[in-house]
Design an enzyme around this catalytic site. Sequence first.
Site, short mmCIF file in Angstrom:
data_model
loop_
_atom_site.label_atom_id
_atom_site.label_comp_id
_atom_site.label_asym_id
_atom_site.label_seq_id
_atom_site.Cartn_x
_atom_site.Cartn_y
_atom_site.Cartn_z
N GLU A 116 3.63 -7.09 1.76
CA GLU A 116 3.21 -7.37 0.38
C GLU A 116 3.36 -6.11 -0.49
O GLU A 116 2.38 -5.64 -1.07
CB GLU A 116 1.75 -7.83 0.36
CG GLU A 116 1.47 -9.07 1.19
CD GLU A 116 -0.02 -9.34 1.34
OE1 GLU A 116 -0.85 -8.51 0.91
OE2 GLU A 116 -0.36 -10.39 1.90
N PRO A 117 4.55 -5.54 -0.58
CA PRO A 117 4.68 -4.31 -1.39
C PRO A 117 4.59 -4.62 -2.88
O PRO A 117 5.12 -5.62 -3.35
CB PRO A 117 6.09 -3.82 -1.02
CG PRO A 117 6.85 -5.07 -0.71
CD PRO A 117 5.85 -6.01 -0.07
N GLY B 255 0.75 -1.24 0.00
CA GLY B 255 0.00 0.00 0.00
C GLY B 255 0.78 1.29 0.00
O GLY B 255 0.21 2.36 -0.24
N ARG C 106 3.62 -1.57 -5.66
CA ARG C 106 3.95 -0.33 -6.36
C ARG C 106 5.31 0.24 -5.96
O ARG C 106 6.06 0.72 -6.80
CB ARG C 106 2.84 0.68 -6.05
CG ARG C 106 2.87 1.92 -6.91
CD ARG C 106 1.82 2.93 -6.41
NE ARG C 106 0.53 2.38 -6.14
CZ ARG C 106 -0.51 2.41 -6.96
NH1 ARG C 106 -0.39 2.99 -8.15
NH2 ARG C 106 -1.67 1.89 -6.61
N CYS D 194 -11.34 5.11 -29.42
CA CYS D 194 -12.53 5.92 -29.66
C CYS D 194 -13.37 6.08 -28.41
O CYS D 194 -14.51 5.61 -28.34
CB CYS D 194 -13.33 5.30 -30.80
SG CYS D 194 -12.36 5.35 -32.30
N GLU D 195 -12.80 6.70 -27.41
CA GLU D 195 -13.51 7.06 -26.18
C GLU D 195 -12.90 8.34 -25.65
O GLU D 195 -11.67 8.48 -25.65
CB GLU D 195 -13.31 6.00 -25.09
CG GLU D 195 -13.95 4.68 -25.40
CD GLU D 195 -14.36 3.92 -24.14
OE1 GLU D 195 -14.58 4.56 -23.10
OE2 GLU D 195 -14.44 2.71 -24.24
N1 LLP Z 1 -1.63 -6.97 -0.98
C1 LLP Z 1 -2.91 -7.06 -1.36
C2 LLP Z 1 -3.79 -8.02 -0.70
C3 LLP Z 1 -3.38 -6.22 -2.39
O1 LLP Z 1 -4.65 -6.30 -2.76
C4 LLP Z 1 -2.50 -5.30 -3.01
C5 LLP Z 1 -2.94 -4.42 -4.09
C6 LLP Z 1 -1.16 -5.27 -2.58
C7 LLP Z 1 -0.76 -6.11 -1.55
C8 LLP Z 1 -0.12 -4.36 -3.18
O2 LLP Z 1 -0.42 -3.03 -2.97
P1 LLP Z 1 0.64 -1.88 -3.39
O3 LLP Z 1 1.85 -2.04 -2.48
O4 LLP Z 1 0.98 -2.07 -4.80
O5 LLP Z 1 -0.10 -0.63 -3.15
N2 LLP Z 1 -4.61 -1.03 -10.01
C9 LLP Z 1 -4.50 -0.04 -8.96
C10 LLP Z 1 -3.93 -0.62 -7.68
C11 LLP Z 1 -4.68 -1.83 -7.17
C12 LLP Z 1 -4.08 -2.43 -5.95
C13 LLP Z 1 -4.71 -3.73 -5.64
N3 LLP Z 1 -4.16 -4.40 -4.52
C14 LLP Z 1 -3.68 1.13 -9.48
O6 LLP Z 1 -3.27 1.12 -10.63
O7 LLP Z 1 -3.47 2.09 -8.74
#
Ligand code: LLP
Length: 421
Positions: free
Chosen positions: A276-277, A240, A279, A344-345
Amino acid sequence: MDHFDYVDGAMQVEQVPMAAIADAVGTPVYVYSTATLTRHVGVFRDALGSLDNPLIAFAVKANPNAAVLATLAKLGLGADVVSGGELLRAIAAGIPADRIVFSGVGKTAEEMRLALDHGIFQFNLESEPEAEMLSEVALSMGKRAPVAYRINPDVDAGTHAKISTGKSENKFGIPYDRALESYAAARDLPGLDVQGVAVHIGSQLTDLAPLEAAFTKVGALVAALREAGHDIRTADLGGGLGVPYDPALPVPPSPAAYGEMVCRVTQGWPVRLMFEPGRVIVGNAGALLSRVVRVKQGAQAPFVIVDAAMNDLLRPSLYDAWHDIRAVTPVGQRAAANVVGPVCETGDTFAMGRDMDVVAAGDLVAFMTAGAYGATMAGTYNSRPLTPEVLVSGDKWAVVRARPPIEALIAGDSIPDWLAD
Ligand code: LLP
């Protein structure tokens, strides 16, 4: 920090000119930097340096390319997977099963069997019916499944509504207030070995306070569960952490600040911590390279029509996300422009009225911070082939997903007998 820099007036990724990749592979194309991936893993790991053997499980959904996963596997990361497909990709890329955690609200019996067969480290369960199903599946295989419950702490992550997961109205996790009952029921399921607690409240968080609030609730629950006789040995704090997209906005908290908060809040917890990183590892390690098709006059500002579209990079149209757009060879002038794709959107818009490098037909532009949730969310809308991907390492580069020929897209469909003649 990333490794996309201007050298003699032209953007390079590490030691490779972006233009050389565009000329060889065509555009649009995703370009990833190994040095940036390596740096981000190091920074995240250092931030958690004072913890005892944390499990850092990369959220595969952010970027499931085999070469990216293999890079992260070599750096010792595990994987957070949400489907049988992601599980198999992680294993194929060399991530050991004992570093894999399986999240998600809709795991099927088949996916559970697959994960049990491979012997993964932990299932993060999201409901009582799911716990019952997993217990049955494990028993039928003569196994016990190591599990945690993902709790829903009812904390507002303060991010975009479509990527918030920790409010009570969201589909994720079990209600925090009923957690003791859910754990008591899980203990009676003979196919489960209840080992942990998990939480994940959302993505692109730019404030540590909601994370701290959620982790504090996890700590209280770990203590209460152990008090109630559960052998809780893991706490999975999810992912997150946000990354900088718009240089005009305040920089999100650094991994170091996140790590400091985690170490402070979790001090004395008698568990192995898991993360669980997604991004924060891959976001700034990737750019989408695209070529300007033409520039068309607009009412307020010119439309810069590029050959990338919403099917290649969905984030701006889905979340109004902001990606920095830079000329690969800037001419030194800036002006307001609307950057749009050919789909086309009206939603196929990357930026409106953006102050950016002046570009002309034929010029290359790079959409920055596109390494996370970029190629993985691409589709073939408007019959556009999936976007290819390139991995760079120093002065070496390789196509790590080729652009499929349009014939492959057409051949994927079939015409039934009754329409054949
Ligand atoms: N763990 C779980 C259970 C998750 O659902 C997610 C992301 C992560 C870890 C990793 O989160 P991060 O560290 O990447 O923030 N498509 C969206 C983001 C969707 C995230 C879904 N879950 C975007 O492009 O911003």
